[in-house]
Design a protein around this motif. Structure first.
Motif, mmCIF file in Angstrom:
data_model
loop_
_atom_site.group_PDB
_atom_site.id
_atom_site.type_symbol
_atom_site.label_atom_id
_atom_site.label_comp_id
_atom_site.label_asym_id
_atom_site.label_seq_id
_atom_site.Cartn_x
_atom_site.Cartn_y
_atom_site.Cartn_z
ATOM 1 N N ILE A 229 0.842 -1.187 0.000
ATOM 2 C CA ILE A 229 0.000 0.000 0.000
ATOM 3 C C ILE A 229 0.884 1.247 0.000
ATOM 4 N N SER A 230 0.536 2.234 -0.831
ATOM 5 C CA SER A 230 1.212 3.524 -0.807
ATOM 6 C C SER A 230 0.204 4.605 -0.444
ATOM 7 N N VAL A 231 0.719 5.719 0.107
ATOM 8 C CA VAL A 231 -0.128 6.824 0.538
ATOM 9 C C VAL A 231 0.431 8.115 -0.043
ATOM 10 N N THR A 232 -0.425 8.922 -0.678
ATOM 11 C CA THR A 232 -0.041 10.249 -1.139
ATOM 12 C C THR A 232 -1.036 11.267 -0.590
ATOM 13 N N TYR A 233 -0.586 12.514 -0.492
ATOM 14 C CA TYR A 233 -1.388 13.592 0.098
ATOM 15 C C TYR A 233 -1.601 14.682 -0.945
ATOM 16 N N ASP A 249 6.757 17.295 -0.662
ATOM 17 C CA ASP A 249 7.432 17.143 0.632
ATOM 18 C C ASP A 249 6.371 17.103 1.728
ATOM 19 N N PHE A 250 5.719 15.962 1.856
ATOM 20 C CA PHE A 250 4.623 15.859 2.825
ATOM 21 C C PHE A 250 5.119 15.728 4.257
ATOM 22 N N THR A 251 6.439 15.645 4.448
ATOM 23 C CA THR A 251 6.980 15.649 5.814
ATOM 24 C C THR A 251 7.194 17.067 6.318
ATOM 25 N N ASN A 252 7.049 18.054 5.427
ATOM 26 C CA ASN A 252 7.288 19.452 5.802
ATOM 27 C C ASN A 252 6.330 20.343 5.014
ATOM 28 N N PHE A 253 5.039 20.090 5.186
ATOM 29 C CA PHE A 253 4.005 20.802 4.431
ATOM 30 C C PHE A 253 3.542 22.040 5.189
#
Length: 275
Positions: A229-233, A249-253
């Motif tokens: 499973i993969s997850v995108t935002y 860069d979903f770790t620093n949004f």
């Protein structure tokens, strides 16, 4: 101290076959998984797929204005039926179905179903496969909006081309009938009572309700015990539906809406591409 908030919304049940800057093209079609209703607003034609393919017989003139391509992979065979209904009750949708078991996007050939009727007020513009129809082609401008269902087998693949002749931004709702089914999507593994909304203090030196969030802290919660499973935002529901423009860069949004912003989450099975 000002606090900022992002609200995560999980979308399940639809999938994408490839990522592209032009998601409305045949080669980057949005694939359908699960027996779900699908709501989408086409925003343009993408590339002209009919520059290298013959126009559908019911659409002899200009074909693509606001179009979308949907890929259907059959899980359990039966009859394939569906209905497109304009969200505003007034748009005129034309469409065609291609058998991808014998065609490719570069060599589509003739569709096995093709409809370009004029808008039918009494039906609210509804059109599709089923409703007692036995014909396989209608239009341009004639017919009742419905064509005969298709008998399908497990593993069959079909492409549905849909175009909004009215060129508005209201979109359509697609519901499936018949007895055929599609591959199941992954599940929402978030435990009952667990919130995936995030809240951060705006302590970056500028009190404006905007600050940075690490969206990835929710990824293991969303996936749970599932594998492959993969997850995108994404910042819009439309982009999450078609798999476009995910947050790099979903770790620093940094949120762009002070006080609270919705973030849409796409959960994809990497083996079947269902999400």
């Amino acid at each position: 101290m000002v606090k900022s908030r992002v609200i995560l919304i999980i979308l399940l049940g639809i999938t994408l076959f490839g990522y592209s800057q032009e998601p409305n093209d045949c080669i980057n079609a949005t694939a359908i998984c699960g027996d779900i209703d699908f709501t989408y607003t086409p925003t343009g034609p993408g590339s002209d797929d009919f520059s290298s393919n013959p126009n559908p017989p019911c659409l002899p003139g200009a074909v693509e204005s606001q179009s979308v391509w949907l890929l259907l992979t059959i899980d359990a065979g039966g009859t394939l039926a569906f209905t497109f209904t304009p969200n505003n009750g007034t748009d005129d949708y034309d469409w065609a179905v291609y058998d991808m078991n014998t065609s490719t996007c570069s060599n589509l050939g003739a569709p096995i179903r093709c409809s370009s009727t004029a808008f039918i007020p009494g039906a609210g513009g509804a059109t599709g496969l089923g409703n007692g129809a036995t014909d396989t082609n209608e239009g341009p401008g004639t017919g009742d909006g419905f064509l005969a269902p298709i008998n399908v087998n497990s593993g069959d693949v079909y492409m549905v081309f849909i175009n909004n002749w009215s060129s508005t931004s209201s979109g359509f709702d697609l519901t499936f009938g018949g007895t055929a089914t599609f591959n199941p999507p992954p599940v929402d593994a978030i435990p009952t009572g667990v919130s995936v909304d995030l809240e951060e203090c705006d302590n970056d030196g500028t009190i404006d309700g905007l600050t940075n969030f690490d969206l990835s802290v929710n990824t293991p919660i969303i996936i749970g015990a599932q594998s492959g499973i993969s997850v995108t935002y994404h910042t819009t529901e439309g982009n999450a539906q078609i798999g476009a423009n995910d947050i790099p860069d979903f770790t620093n949004f940094q949120n762009t809406i002070a006080g609270g912003q919705k973030i849409f989450v796409r959960v994809t099975n990497t083996g079947t591409d269902c999400f």
